[in-house]
Write an enzyme that holds these catalytic residues in place. Sequence first.
Site, PDB file in Angstrom:
ATOM      1  CE  LYS A  40      -1.293   7.266  -2.134  1.00 19.65           C
ATOM      2  NZ  LYS A  40      -2.335   7.294  -1.109  1.00 19.65           N
ATOM      3  NE  ARG A 137      -4.537   6.033   5.662  1.00 18.69           N
ATOM      4  CZ  ARG A 137      -4.441   5.864   4.354  1.00 18.69           C
ATOM      5  NH1 ARG A 137      -4.015   4.716   3.867  1.00 18.69           N
ATOM      6  NH2 ARG A 137      -4.788   6.831   3.522  1.00 18.69           N
ATOM      7  CE1 TYR A 264      15.089 -22.574  -8.479  1.00 20.64           C
ATOM      8  CE2 TYR A 264      13.846 -20.714  -9.341  1.00 20.64           C
ATOM      9  CZ  TYR A 264      15.057 -21.308  -9.034  1.00 20.64           C
ATOM     10  OH  TYR A 264      16.223 -20.660  -9.293  1.00 20.64           O
ATOM     11  CG  MET A 312      14.995 -12.586  -9.143  1.00 17.85           C
ATOM     12  SD  MET A 312      16.661 -12.476  -8.483  1.00 17.85           S
ATOM     13  CE  MET A 312      16.548 -13.473  -7.014  1.00 17.85           C
TER      14      MET A 312
HETATM   15  C1  LIG Z   1      -3.572   7.496  -1.706  1.00 18.09           C
HETATM   16  C2  LIG Z   1      -4.547   8.482  -1.217  1.00 18.09           C
HETATM   17  C3  LIG Z   1      -5.549   8.971  -2.066  1.00 18.09           C
HETATM   18  C4  LIG Z   1      -5.778   8.437  -3.453  1.00 18.09           C
HETATM   19  O1  LIG Z   1      -6.496   7.248  -3.396  1.00 18.09           O
HETATM   20  P1  LIG Z   1      -6.929   6.482  -4.737  1.00 18.09           P
HETATM   21  O2  LIG Z   1      -7.770   5.376  -4.252  1.00 18.09           O
HETATM   22  O3  LIG Z   1      -5.656   6.026  -5.358  1.00 18.09           O
HETATM   23  O4  LIG Z   1      -7.631   7.466  -5.586  1.00 18.09           O
HETATM   24  C5  LIG Z   1      -6.350   9.981  -1.590  1.00 18.09           C
HETATM   25  N1  LIG Z   1      -6.198  10.472  -0.338  1.00 18.09           N
HETATM   26  C6  LIG Z   1      -5.268  10.001   0.504  1.00 18.09           C
HETATM   27  C7  LIG Z   1      -5.158  10.563   1.873  1.00 18.09           C
HETATM   28  C8  LIG Z   1      -4.422   8.993   0.109  1.00 18.09           C
HETATM   29  O5  LIG Z   1      -3.501   8.526   0.950  1.00 18.09           O
END
Ligand SMILES: *Cc1c(COP(=O)(O)O)cnc(C)c1O
Length: 378
Positions: A40, A137, A264, A312
Amino acid sequence: MLEDLETRAWVEVDLDALRANFHKVRSAIGPRPGIIAMVKADAYGLGAERVVRALEPLGPWGYGVATADEGAALRRIGVERPILLCAPPSPQSLRAAAESRAILTVSDMEMLWRWRSAASPDRPLEFHVDIDTGMGRAGFDWRDAHAWGAAVKNACTDDLMWTGVMTHFQNSDGPDDAPTQLQWSRFNDAIAQLPVSREDLMVHVANSAAAVKWRDYSADAVRPGIFLYGGSVGADAPAPEPVVSVRARLVLVKDVPPGSTCGYGATHVARNWERWGTVAIGYGDGLPRKLGNRGTMLVRGQKAKVVGRISMDMTVVDITGIPEVTAGDIATIIGSDGAFEMSLDEVASHAETISYEILTGLRPRLPRVEKDSWTGSS
Ligand SMILES: *Cc1c(COP(=O)(O)O)cnc(C)c1O
Protein backbone atom coordinates in the site's frame (compact mmCIF):
# COMPACT_ATOMS: atom_id res chain seq x y z
CA MET A 1 27.48 5.05 -10.21
CA LEU A 2 25.74 7.15 -7.59
CA GLU A 3 28.61 9.64 -7.50
CA ASP A 4 27.68 10.60 -11.06
CA LEU A 5 23.96 11.12 -10.48
CA GLU A 6 22.87 14.43 -11.88
CA THR A 7 19.97 14.95 -9.48
CA ARG A 8 20.32 17.17 -6.43
CA ALA A 9 18.78 14.61 -4.06
CA TRP A 10 17.50 11.08 -4.34
CA VAL A 11 16.25 7.92 -2.60
CA GLU A 12 18.22 4.69 -2.99
CA VAL A 13 16.20 1.48 -2.81
CA ASP A 14 18.28 -1.63 -2.21
CA LEU A 15 16.31 -4.49 -3.73
CA ASP A 16 18.81 -7.10 -2.54
CA ALA A 17 18.11 -5.95 1.03
CA LEU A 18 14.36 -6.04 0.36
CA ARG A 19 14.64 -9.66 -0.76
CA ALA A 20 16.85 -10.46 2.25
CA ASN A 21 14.11 -9.10 4.54
CA PHE A 22 11.51 -11.23 2.78
CA HIS A 23 13.71 -14.27 3.51
CA LYS A 24 14.00 -13.16 7.15
CA VAL A 25 10.22 -13.11 7.41
CA ARG A 26 10.10 -16.53 5.79
CA SER A 27 12.59 -17.99 8.24
CA ALA A 28 10.71 -16.46 11.19
CA ILE A 29 7.36 -17.95 10.20
CA GLY A 30 8.51 -21.30 8.83
CA PRO A 31 7.73 -22.80 5.44
CA ARG A 32 3.95 -23.03 5.51
CA PRO A 33 2.23 -19.66 6.00
CA GLY A 34 1.75 -17.47 2.96
CA ILE A 35 3.30 -14.01 2.79
CA ILE A 36 1.01 -11.17 1.79
CA ALA A 37 3.48 -8.39 0.99
CA MET A 38 1.91 -5.08 1.96
CA VAL A 39 2.54 -2.68 -0.91
CA LYS A 40 0.00 0.00 0.00
CA ALA A 41 0.96 3.67 -0.38
CA ASP A 42 3.25 2.81 -3.31
CA ALA A 43 5.03 0.21 -1.19
CA TYR A 44 5.57 2.70 1.64
CA GLY A 45 7.00 5.15 -0.86
CA LEU A 46 9.59 2.80 -2.38
CA GLY A 47 7.60 2.21 -5.57
CA ALA A 48 5.07 -0.61 -5.69
CA GLU A 49 6.02 -1.66 -9.20
CA ARG A 50 9.70 -2.11 -8.37
CA VAL A 51 8.93 -3.87 -5.09
CA VAL A 52 6.54 -6.28 -6.80
CA ARG A 53 9.07 -6.95 -9.56
CA ALA A 54 11.71 -7.78 -6.93
CA LEU A 55 9.44 -9.99 -4.81
CA GLU A 56 7.57 -11.89 -7.56
CA PRO A 57 10.33 -14.54 -8.00
CA LEU A 58 10.29 -15.21 -4.24
CA GLY A 59 6.68 -16.34 -4.39
CA PRO A 60 4.59 -14.22 -2.05
CA TRP A 61 1.03 -15.48 -1.66
CA GLY A 62 -0.25 -12.10 -2.78
CA TYR A 63 -0.13 -8.37 -2.18
CA GLY A 64 -1.95 -6.09 0.23
CA VAL A 65 -3.16 -2.64 -0.81
CA ALA A 66 -5.25 0.04 0.87
CA THR A 67 -7.17 1.44 -2.09
CA ALA A 68 -8.96 0.18 -5.17
CA ASP A 69 -6.66 2.30 -7.34
CA GLU A 70 -3.60 0.64 -5.87
CA GLY A 71 -5.07 -2.75 -6.72
CA ALA A 72 -5.88 -1.66 -10.27
CA ALA A 73 -2.31 -0.37 -10.70
CA LEU A 74 -0.95 -3.80 -9.74
CA ARG A 75 -3.18 -5.50 -12.33
CA ARG A 76 -2.00 -3.03 -14.97
CA ILE A 77 1.60 -4.13 -14.44
CA GLY A 78 0.52 -7.75 -14.84
CA VAL A 79 0.17 -9.01 -11.28
CA GLU A 80 -1.82 -12.27 -11.29
CA ARG A 81 -1.56 -13.13 -7.61
CA PRO A 82 -4.34 -12.34 -5.15
CA ILE A 83 -4.66 -8.68 -4.18
CA LEU A 84 -6.10 -8.07 -0.74
CA LEU A 85 -7.81 -4.73 -0.22
CA CYS A 86 -6.96 -4.21 3.43
CA ALA A 87 -8.80 -0.97 4.24
CA PRO A 88 -12.53 -0.30 4.00
CA PRO A 89 -13.09 1.10 0.50
CA SER A 90 -15.40 4.01 -0.16
CA PRO A 91 -18.71 2.83 -1.64
CA GLN A 92 -17.76 4.81 -4.75
CA SER A 93 -14.59 2.77 -5.33
CA LEU A 94 -16.12 -0.72 -5.05
CA ARG A 95 -16.69 -1.06 -8.77
CA ALA A 96 -12.99 -0.39 -9.48
CA ALA A 97 -12.08 -2.89 -6.76
CA ALA A 98 -14.29 -5.52 -8.39
CA GLU A 99 -12.85 -4.83 -11.83
CA SER A 100 -9.36 -5.53 -10.53
CA ARG A 101 -10.61 -8.74 -8.86
CA ALA A 102 -9.43 -7.59 -5.45
CA ILE A 103 -10.32 -9.60 -2.39
CA LEU A 104 -12.29 -7.24 -0.21
CA THR A 105 -11.81 -7.26 3.55
CA VAL A 106 -15.35 -6.64 4.76
CA SER A 107 -16.18 -4.67 7.91
CA ASP A 108 -19.97 -4.60 7.95
CA MET A 109 -23.06 -5.99 6.23
CA GLU A 110 -23.66 -2.86 4.19
CA MET A 111 -20.24 -3.23 2.62
CA LEU A 112 -20.90 -6.90 1.98
CA TRP A 113 -24.23 -6.17 0.25
CA ARG A 114 -22.51 -3.68 -2.01
CA TRP A 115 -19.78 -6.18 -2.83
CA ARG A 116 -22.43 -8.75 -3.60
CA SER A 117 -24.09 -6.45 -6.09
CA ALA A 118 -20.74 -6.01 -7.87
CA ALA A 119 -20.45 -9.82 -8.23
CA SER A 120 -21.87 -11.76 -11.17
CA PRO A 121 -21.45 -15.20 -12.77
CA ASP A 122 -18.93 -13.60 -15.13
CA ARG A 123 -17.13 -12.01 -12.26
CA PRO A 124 -17.38 -14.01 -9.04
CA LEU A 125 -15.89 -12.14 -6.11
CA GLU A 126 -14.16 -13.12 -2.90
CA PHE A 127 -14.02 -11.49 0.48
CA HIS A 128 -12.31 -11.93 3.82
CA VAL A 129 -14.03 -10.89 7.02
CA ASP A 130 -12.14 -8.32 9.07
CA ILE A 131 -12.72 -8.76 12.81
CA ASP A 132 -12.16 -5.74 15.04
CA THR A 133 -10.39 -6.99 18.16
CA GLY A 134 -9.21 -3.60 19.39
CA MET A 135 -8.10 -1.41 16.49
CA GLY A 136 -11.49 0.18 16.09
CA ARG A 137 -10.90 1.53 12.60
CA ALA A 138 -12.29 -1.42 10.64
CA GLY A 139 -13.90 -4.79 11.09
CA PHE A 140 -16.93 -6.50 12.59
CA ASP A 141 -17.01 -6.37 16.37
CA TRP A 142 -15.43 -9.49 17.87
CA ARG A 143 -18.12 -9.60 20.59
CA ASP A 144 -21.07 -10.23 18.22
CA ALA A 145 -19.54 -12.83 15.93
CA HIS A 146 -22.47 -15.13 16.47
CA ALA A 147 -24.92 -12.60 15.03
CA TRP A 148 -22.97 -11.21 12.09
CA GLY A 149 -21.39 -14.59 11.30
CA ALA A 150 -24.77 -16.00 10.35
CA ALA A 151 -25.69 -12.92 8.31
CA VAL A 152 -22.40 -13.03 6.43
CA LYS A 153 -22.80 -16.68 5.63
CA ASN A 154 -26.37 -16.16 4.42
CA ALA A 155 -25.24 -13.39 2.08
CA CYS A 156 -22.89 -15.71 0.20
CA THR A 157 -23.91 -16.93 -3.24
CA ASP A 158 -22.24 -18.92 -6.01
CA ASP A 159 -20.73 -15.61 -7.13
CA LEU A 160 -19.71 -14.37 -3.70
CA MET A 161 -17.27 -16.49 -1.73
CA TRP A 162 -16.16 -16.09 1.86
CA THR A 163 -12.55 -17.28 1.80
CA GLY A 164 -10.76 -15.72 4.74
CA VAL A 165 -10.78 -14.01 8.10
CA MET A 166 -8.37 -11.52 9.61
CA THR A 167 -7.69 -9.07 12.38
CA HIS A 168 -5.06 -6.39 12.94
CA PHE A 169 -2.93 -5.84 16.05
CA GLN A 170 -2.63 -2.43 17.69
CA ASN A 171 0.53 -2.94 19.73
CA SER A 172 2.56 -5.87 18.42
CA ASP A 173 5.73 -3.76 18.13
CA GLY A 174 5.70 -3.02 21.85
CA PRO A 175 7.88 -5.01 24.25
CA ASP A 176 4.86 -6.59 25.92
CA ASP A 177 3.00 -9.45 24.25
CA ALA A 178 -0.11 -9.04 26.45
CA PRO A 179 -2.16 -6.69 24.20
CA THR A 180 -1.46 -8.94 21.23
CA GLN A 181 -2.37 -12.03 23.25
CA LEU A 182 -5.64 -10.39 24.23
CA GLN A 183 -6.51 -9.54 20.63
CA TRP A 184 -5.53 -13.04 19.51
CA SER A 185 -7.83 -14.62 22.11
CA ARG A 186 -10.71 -12.31 21.16
CA PHE A 187 -10.11 -13.24 17.55
CA ASN A 188 -10.18 -16.95 18.31
CA ASP A 189 -13.33 -16.56 20.42
CA ALA A 190 -14.96 -14.84 17.48
CA ILE A 191 -14.01 -17.40 14.86
CA ALA A 192 -15.14 -20.22 17.12
CA GLN A 193 -18.64 -18.74 16.86
CA LEU A 194 -18.71 -18.55 13.08
CA PRO A 195 -20.97 -20.89 11.12
CA VAL A 196 -18.00 -21.72 8.87
CA SER A 197 -15.20 -24.09 9.72
CA ARG A 198 -11.80 -22.51 10.35
CA GLU A 199 -10.28 -24.98 7.89
CA ASP A 200 -12.32 -23.43 5.09
CA LEU A 201 -11.01 -19.95 5.75
CA MET A 202 -7.59 -18.44 5.26
CA VAL A 203 -6.68 -16.98 8.64
CA HIS A 204 -4.20 -14.06 8.81
CA VAL A 205 -3.43 -11.62 11.60
CA ALA A 206 0.27 -10.75 11.76
CA ASN A 207 1.85 -7.50 10.62
CA SER A 208 5.65 -7.32 10.49
CA ALA A 209 6.19 -7.17 14.25
CA ALA A 210 3.92 -10.09 15.08
CA ALA A 211 5.30 -12.13 12.19
CA VAL A 212 8.97 -11.84 13.05
CA LYS A 213 8.62 -11.94 16.84
CA TRP A 214 6.05 -14.64 17.55
CA ARG A 215 5.46 -17.65 15.39
CA ASP A 216 2.17 -18.33 17.20
CA TYR A 217 0.48 -15.64 15.14
CA SER A 218 1.65 -16.81 11.73
CA ALA A 219 -1.64 -18.67 11.12
CA ASP A 220 -2.18 -19.32 7.38
CA ALA A 221 -0.53 -16.12 6.19
CA VAL A 222 1.21 -13.00 7.46
CA ARG A 223 1.00 -9.40 6.23
CA PRO A 224 4.42 -7.75 6.61
CA GLY A 225 5.07 -4.21 5.43
CA ILE A 226 7.59 -2.06 7.26
CA PHE A 227 10.05 -4.86 8.01
CA LEU A 228 10.42 -5.62 4.30
CA TYR A 229 11.33 -1.97 3.77
CA GLY A 230 13.94 -1.85 6.51
CA GLY A 231 11.92 -0.49 9.44
CA SER A 232 12.71 -1.89 12.87
CA VAL A 233 9.86 -3.60 14.72
CA GLY A 234 11.34 -3.41 18.20
CA ALA A 235 14.62 -3.85 20.03
CA ASP A 236 13.60 -7.41 20.98
CA ALA A 237 12.94 -8.41 17.36
CA PRO A 238 15.26 -9.47 14.55
CA ALA A 239 16.66 -6.43 12.75
CA PRO A 240 15.86 -5.89 9.08
CA GLU A 241 18.49 -5.02 6.50
CA PRO A 242 18.43 -1.32 5.67
CA VAL A 243 16.66 -0.87 2.33
CA VAL A 244 16.31 2.88 1.90
CA SER A 245 18.97 5.56 1.82
CA VAL A 246 18.28 9.24 1.28
CA ARG A 247 21.06 11.43 -0.05
CA ALA A 248 21.47 14.97 -1.31
CA ARG A 249 24.23 17.15 -2.71
CA LEU A 250 25.97 19.89 -0.87
CA VAL A 251 25.55 22.89 -3.10
CA LEU A 252 27.29 25.64 -1.14
CA VAL A 253 30.02 25.75 1.48
CA LYS A 254 30.80 28.89 3.41
CA ASP A 255 32.75 30.08 6.43
CA VAL A 256 30.78 32.44 8.64
CA PRO A 257 31.93 34.73 11.45
CA PRO A 258 30.49 34.65 14.97
CA GLY A 259 27.00 36.16 15.14
CA SER A 260 25.92 34.88 11.69
CA THR A 261 22.34 33.63 11.64
CA CYS A 262 20.90 30.70 9.78
CA GLY A 263 17.45 30.00 8.37
CA TYR A 264 13.93 31.33 8.90
CA GLY A 265 13.53 32.82 12.34
CA ALA A 266 17.31 32.91 12.75
CA THR A 267 17.06 30.05 15.23
CA HIS A 268 20.77 29.27 14.93
CA VAL A 269 23.46 31.85 15.63
CA ALA A 270 27.13 31.03 15.10
CA ARG A 271 29.03 31.36 18.35
CA ASN A 272 32.46 31.11 16.76
CA TRP A 273 33.68 30.94 13.22
CA GLU A 274 31.67 28.10 11.69
CA ARG A 275 31.63 26.38 8.34
CA TRP A 276 28.15 25.75 6.95
CA GLY A 277 27.13 23.51 4.10
CA THR A 278 23.87 24.03 2.25
CA VAL A 279 22.31 20.67 1.35
CA ALA A 280 19.86 20.50 -1.52
CA ILE A 281 16.94 18.86 0.27
CA GLY A 282 14.11 20.28 2.35
CA TYR A 283 10.61 19.71 3.60
CA GLY A 284 9.36 19.97 0.01
CA ASP A 285 11.16 16.65 -0.53
CA GLY A 286 9.70 15.09 2.61
CA LEU A 287 12.43 15.95 5.08
CA PRO A 288 10.53 16.59 8.34
CA ARG A 289 10.76 20.19 9.62
CA LYS A 290 11.17 18.70 13.09
CA LEU A 291 14.79 17.93 12.12
CA GLY A 292 15.61 21.63 12.22
CA ASN A 293 18.37 22.15 14.83
CA ARG A 294 18.11 18.45 15.81
CA GLY A 295 18.88 16.24 12.84
CA THR A 296 22.24 14.86 11.80
CA MET A 297 23.55 14.13 8.34
CA LEU A 298 26.72 12.33 7.29
CA VAL A 299 29.22 14.23 5.18
CA ARG A 300 32.55 12.69 4.16
CA GLY A 301 31.96 9.93 6.67
CA GLN A 302 31.47 12.33 9.58
CA LYS A 303 28.47 13.60 11.49
CA ALA A 304 27.18 17.07 10.64
CA LYS A 305 24.40 18.66 12.70
CA VAL A 306 21.49 20.40 11.07
CA VAL A 307 21.55 24.08 12.00
CA GLY A 308 18.54 26.37 11.74
CA ARG A 309 15.13 25.48 10.41
CA ILE A 310 14.61 23.25 7.41
CA SER A 311 13.56 25.22 4.31
CA MET A 312 11.40 23.87 1.51
CA ASP A 313 14.35 23.04 -0.75
CA MET A 314 17.44 23.44 1.40
CA THR A 315 18.90 22.51 4.75
CA VAL A 316 22.08 23.81 6.34
CA VAL A 317 24.50 21.57 8.23
CA ASP A 318 27.44 22.52 10.39
CA ILE A 319 30.55 21.05 8.76
CA THR A 320 33.05 22.88 10.95
CA GLY A 321 36.08 20.66 11.34
CA ILE A 322 35.23 18.29 8.51
CA PRO A 323 38.06 18.82 6.06
CA GLU A 324 37.81 19.28 2.31
CA VAL A 325 34.05 19.49 1.97
CA THR A 326 33.09 21.00 -1.37
CA ALA A 327 29.98 21.67 -3.39
CA GLY A 328 28.94 18.44 -5.11
CA ASP A 329 29.74 16.26 -2.09
CA ILE A 330 27.02 13.87 -0.98
CA ALA A 331 25.20 14.32 2.33
CA THR A 332 23.55 11.21 3.72
CA ILE A 333 20.27 11.83 5.52
CA ILE A 334 19.35 8.15 5.89
CA GLY A 335 21.93 5.42 5.27
CA SER A 336 25.63 4.74 5.71
CA ASP A 337 28.71 6.77 4.90
CA GLY A 338 32.01 5.35 6.05
CA ALA A 339 31.84 4.05 9.59
CA PHE A 340 28.59 5.80 10.49
CA GLU A 341 24.98 4.98 9.76
CA MET A 342 21.91 7.15 10.20
CA SER A 343 19.24 4.51 10.43
CA LEU A 344 15.69 5.07 9.25
CA ASP A 345 14.44 4.60 12.80
CA GLU A 346 16.99 6.98 14.28
CA VAL A 347 15.95 9.69 11.84
CA ALA A 348 12.29 8.99 12.61
CA SER A 349 12.94 9.31 16.31
CA HIS A 350 14.82 12.63 15.84
CA ALA A 351 11.75 13.81 13.93
CA GLU A 352 9.44 12.51 16.70
CA THR A 353 7.65 10.20 14.32
CA ILE A 354 7.78 6.63 13.00
CA SER A 355 9.68 5.05 10.12
CA TYR A 356 6.39 4.59 8.23
CA GLU A 357 5.73 8.32 8.11
CA ILE A 358 9.28 9.12 7.02
CA LEU A 359 9.14 6.61 4.14
CA THR A 360 5.65 7.48 2.92
CA GLY A 361 6.50 11.19 3.23
CA LEU A 362 9.39 11.05 0.73
CA ARG A 363 8.07 13.08 -2.18
CA PRO A 364 8.07 12.03 -5.85
CA ARG A 365 10.45 14.97 -6.34
CA LEU A 366 13.17 12.63 -5.07
CA PRO A 367 13.93 10.14 -7.84
CA ARG A 368 14.17 6.53 -6.69
CA VAL A 369 17.42 4.87 -7.65
CA GLU A 370 17.60 1.07 -7.50
CA LYS A 371 20.43 -1.08 -6.28
CA ASP A 372 19.89 -4.59 -7.54
CA SER A 373 22.59 -7.18 -8.07
CA TRP A 374 20.10 -9.35 -10.00
CA THR A 375 19.84 -6.78 -12.76
CA GLY A 376 23.19 -5.17 -12.13
CA SER A 377 21.74 -1.71 -11.59
CA SER A 378 23.09 0.62 -8.95
C1 LIG B 1 -0.29 -1.78 6.87
C2 LIG B 1 -0.88 -3.06 7.30
C3 LIG B 1 -0.06 -4.15 7.59
C4 LIG B 1 1.44 -4.07 7.61
O1 LIG B 1 1.88 -3.51 8.80
P1 LIG B 1 3.44 -3.35 9.11
O2 LIG B 1 3.48 -2.86 10.50
O3 LIG B 1 3.94 -2.36 8.13
O4 LIG B 1 4.06 -4.68 8.91
C5 LIG B 1 -0.67 -5.35 7.87
N1 LIG B 1 -2.02 -5.46 7.90
C6 LIG B 1 -2.83 -4.42 7.66
C7 LIG B 1 -4.30 -4.60 7.72
C8 LIG B 1 -2.30 -3.19 7.36
O5 LIG B 1 -3.10 -2.16 7.13
